[in-house]
Design a protein around this motif. Sequence first.
Motif, PDB file in Angstrom:
ATOM      1  N   ARG A 179       0.843  -1.203   0.000  1.00 61.04           N
ATOM      2  CA  ARG A 179       0.000   0.000   0.000  1.00 61.04           C
ATOM      3  C   ARG A 179       0.873   1.246   0.000  1.00 61.04           C
ATOM      4  NH1 ARG A 179      -5.321  -0.830   1.439  1.00 61.04           N
ATOM      5  NH2 ARG A 179      -5.774  -2.868   2.281  1.00 61.04           N
ATOM      6  N   SER A 180       0.330   2.335  -0.481  1.00 63.42           N
ATOM      7  CA  SER A 180       1.089   3.588  -0.470  1.00 63.42           C
ATOM      8  C   SER A 180       1.148   4.192   0.931  1.00 63.42           C
ATOM      9  CB  SER A 180       0.499   4.587  -1.462  1.00 63.42           C
ATOM     10  OG  SER A 180      -0.857   4.823  -1.159  1.00 63.42           O
ATOM     11  N   THR A 181       0.103   4.019   1.720  1.00 61.46           N
ATOM     12  CA  THR A 181       0.092   4.488   3.109  1.00 61.46           C
ATOM     13  C   THR A 181      -0.637   3.464   3.972  1.00 61.46           C
ATOM     14  OG1 THR A 181      -1.965   5.717   2.793  1.00 61.46           O
ATOM     15  CG2 THR A 181       0.087   6.956   2.543  1.00 61.46           C
ATOM     16  N   ASP A 216       3.763   6.576   5.503  1.00 62.40           N
ATOM     17  CA  ASP A 216       4.060   6.587   4.070  1.00 62.40           C
ATOM     18  C   ASP A 216       4.933   5.381   3.741  1.00 62.40           C
ATOM     19  OD1 ASP A 216       4.395   7.283   1.427  1.00 62.40           O
ATOM     20  OD2 ASP A 216       5.980   8.747   1.835  1.00 62.40           O
ATOM     21  N   THR A 271       5.519   4.437   0.457  1.00 70.17           N
ATOM     22  CA  THR A 271       5.916   4.517  -0.950  1.00 70.17           C
ATOM     23  C   THR A 271       7.410   4.346  -1.155  1.00 70.17           C
ATOM     24  OG1 THR A 271       6.041   6.927  -0.804  1.00 70.17           O
ATOM     25  CG2 THR A 271       3.974   5.978  -1.607  1.00 70.17           C
TER      26      THR A 271
END
Length: 124
Positions: free
Chosen positions: A40-42, A49, A51
């Motif tokens: 997941r990105s967050t 975070d 990323t």
Amino acid sequence: MTMATDIDDRALKPALLRGARGRCPRCGEGELFSKYLKIRSTCPHCALDLTHQRTDDGPAYITILIVGHVGVFLLTSLFHLMADRPLVLALSMSAVCLVLALLMLPRVKGGMVGLQWAKRMHGF
């Protein structure tokens, strides 16, 4: 006198275990993966975070290393029992190794994300 690094201490063992369970390495509550291996990105729980956490080929290498060693042990152990049926031996070993690799890969990847987060290894 406290240093800035003491304020945000990141323990390695809990981060590894949380990541291996597929959870956020910081809070342990949010899901780490949105799909089978997509990070997941967050974090949906603590908004960490994620990323910058790139594992690339590391989890696949570790998984192949472990599954290969387990597979060789099983092959040498079962060879004498199934020497007269080589096709059954080959198919069963292939199935065991495939299932083991598919089960291990997300756990190893999550653990590696936890390692990267705990050691501040991001932004490659």
